[in-house]
Design an enzyme around this catalytic site. Structure first.
Site, PDB file in Angstrom:
ATOM      1  N   GLU A 180      30.122  40.822  31.762  1.00 38.80           N
ATOM      2  CA  GLU A 180      31.572  40.770  31.541  1.00 38.80           C
ATOM      3  C   GLU A 180      32.100  39.459  32.099  1.00 38.80           C
ATOM      4  O   GLU A 180      31.318  38.612  32.530  1.00 38.80           O
ATOM      5  CB  GLU A 180      32.252  41.968  32.210  1.00 38.80           C
ATOM      6  CG  GLU A 180      32.060  42.035  33.709  1.00 38.80           C
ATOM      7  CD  GLU A 180      32.759  43.231  34.365  1.00 38.80           C
ATOM      8  OE1 GLU A 180      33.770  43.694  33.849  1.00 38.80           O
ATOM      9  OE2 GLU A 180      32.280  43.658  35.429  1.00 38.80           O
ATOM     10  N   LEU A 204      33.003  46.672  34.879  1.00 46.95           N
ATOM     11  CA  LEU A 204      34.202  47.476  35.074  1.00 46.95           C
ATOM     12  C   LEU A 204      34.596  48.050  33.706  1.00 46.95           C
ATOM     13  O   LEU A 204      34.598  47.319  32.709  1.00 46.95           O
ATOM     14  CB  LEU A 204      35.344  46.611  35.609  1.00 46.95           C
ATOM     15  CG  LEU A 204      36.572  47.441  35.934  1.00 46.95           C
ATOM     16  CD1 LEU A 204      36.389  48.168  37.263  1.00 46.95           C
ATOM     17  CD2 LEU A 204      37.834  46.618  35.963  1.00 46.95           C
TER      18      LEU A 204
HETATM   19  N1  PDD Z   1      40.942  42.549  36.292  1.00 47.82           N
HETATM   20  N2  PDD Z   1      36.282  43.328  34.476  1.00 47.82           N
HETATM   21  C1  PDD Z   1      36.676  42.880  35.688  1.00 47.82           C
HETATM   22  C2  PDD Z   1      35.652  42.409  36.656  1.00 47.82           C
HETATM   23  C3  PDD Z   1      38.055  42.891  36.009  1.00 47.82           C
HETATM   24  O1  PDD Z   1      38.456  42.487  37.228  1.00 47.82           O
HETATM   25  C4  PDD Z   1      38.999  43.336  35.047  1.00 47.82           C
HETATM   26  C5  PDD Z   1      40.466  43.398  35.325  1.00 47.82           C
HETATM   27  C6  PDD Z   1      38.527  43.771  33.799  1.00 47.82           C
HETATM   28  C7  PDD Z   1      39.441  44.286  32.726  1.00 47.82           C
HETATM   29  O2  PDD Z   1      39.965  45.556  33.062  1.00 47.82           O
HETATM   30  P1  PDD Z   1      41.356  46.061  32.461  1.00 47.82           P
HETATM   31  O3  PDD Z   1      41.243  45.947  30.985  1.00 47.82           O
HETATM   32  O4  PDD Z   1      41.446  47.455  32.922  1.00 47.82           O
HETATM   33  O5  PDD Z   1      42.429  45.162  33.023  1.00 47.82           O
HETATM   34  C8  PDD Z   1      37.149  43.768  33.549  1.00 47.82           C
HETATM   35  C9  PDD Z   1      42.304  42.655  36.759  1.00 47.82           C
HETATM   36  C10 PDD Z   1      43.330  42.420  35.721  1.00 47.82           C
HETATM   37  C11 PDD Z   1      42.468  41.790  37.996  1.00 47.82           C
HETATM   38  O6  PDD Z   1      41.599  41.885  38.849  1.00 47.82           O
HETATM   39  O7  PDD Z   1      43.456  41.071  38.118  1.00 47.82           O
END
Ligand code: PDD
Length: 287
Positions: A180, A204
């Site tokens: 990712e 995640l």
């Molecule tokens: N980050 N993977 C990682 C490692 C992340 O930190 C995030 C989100 C995602 C995407 O998850 P989602 O679609 O639920 O936002 C994937 C957030 C936004 C942050 O740490 O600021």
């Protein structure tokens, strides 16, 4: 664009100036906690339940008690937007730690610390329209990446390297497998098939990722939650990343190599438009 005046804690809503922690605090000293970032469009939460469900999953996984039951927490967060009179695009940051206690690695017998605050946050419209660059970086994280843990050092280091190279995101790979982004999920399109890493312990489970998979299926796209390799990514027709703040962000260059024709691809655009609809966004970035 500063943080709204009131924050939610385990003891209720208070002015942000009153939120003080001792230096012996588990989040500060150990990163011993979990967090969420939740989007707010025009004063309304997006994917709220999904984020809250993931918060409980993360907390359970590290044996941390959330100081609210789910319905209480959702009501308290709604009250927080009302108290702050939030009407703009914004984001909520929420974290829970194992509390304030004398520094010792094993769990202290103290209540968790909880806080949530809201900050104005515009959609990255120009980047959504034109796309952004990414770099590749080794995924040096631990084995439980599905937990949204406060321990973000590998993510921070990868993001900083990306920034120093003029890129928006670092796309991580474990050996040759793309996992990712440093703060996003990664998708690629090859021969009209959408690929993304399966929701295992190595990524995640993004809330936006799940929505995009649904939207892709609704749009009649073939979807494969199958791990792919760096060489596949570099030969993809289209690549994009997803996250709460980045939405569906086209990647037009990886390590200075053009993706497709170097412009956001047509399938990415279809998904971006569908995403705006699903979020209830009225002013499109893609007129
Ligand atoms: N980050 N993977 C990682 C490692 C992340 O930190 C995030 C989100 C995602 C995407 O998850 P989602 O679609 O639920 O936002 C994937 C957030 C936004 C942050 O740490 O600021």
């Amino acid at each position: 664009m500063s943080v709204y005046s009131h924050v939610l804690t385990q003891d209720g809503i208070i002015p942000k100036e009153s939120l003080l922690y001792p230096f012996e605090e588990r989040g500060l000293q150990f990163g011993d906690g979990v967090y969420e970032v939740i989007r707010i469009y025009q004063g309304s939460f997006d994917l709220l339940e999904e984020h809250i469900d993931r918060l409980y999953r993360s907390a359970d996984a590290i044996r941390l008690k959330v100081p609210f039951i789910k319905t209480e927490l959702i009501a308290a967060l709604q009250k927080l937007t009302a108290t702050n009179d939030v009407r703009t695009d914004a984001k909520l940051y929420l974290q829970i730690t194992r509390g304030s206690a004398t520094r010792e690695h094993s769990f202290p017998d103290v209540p968790s610390n909880f806080y949530a605050y809201i900050e104005p946050s515009n959609r990255p419209v120009s980047s959504l329209q034109h796309g952004v660059r990414a770099i590749l970086a080794d995924d040096i994280r631990w084995d439980l990446c599905y937990i949204k843990s406060l321990n973000l050092l590998p993510n921070i280091l990868a993001k900083q390297t990306a920034k120093e190279k003029g890129a928006y995101e670092a796309i991580l790979h474990k050996q040759d497998t793309v996992t990712e982004g440093s703060s996003s999920n990664v998708f690629m399109i090859k021969d009209d098939i959408l690929y993304t890493h399966p929701a295992t312990v190595n990524i995640l489970h993004g809330c936006v990722r799940a929505r995009v998979l649904e939207l892709a299926q609704q749009a009649g796209l073939q979807v494969k939650e199958t791990a792919f390799r760096v060489e596949n990514l570099l030969q993809a027709d289209e690549v994009f990343i997803t996250s709460t703040t980045s939405e569906i962000m086209p990647i037009i260059e990886i390590d200075a190599k053009q993706v497709g024709n170097g412009k956001p691809g047509s399938i990415t655009r279809i998904l971006q438009r569908a995403y705006e609809k699903a979020c209830g966004i009225h002013v499109t970035a893609f007129a």
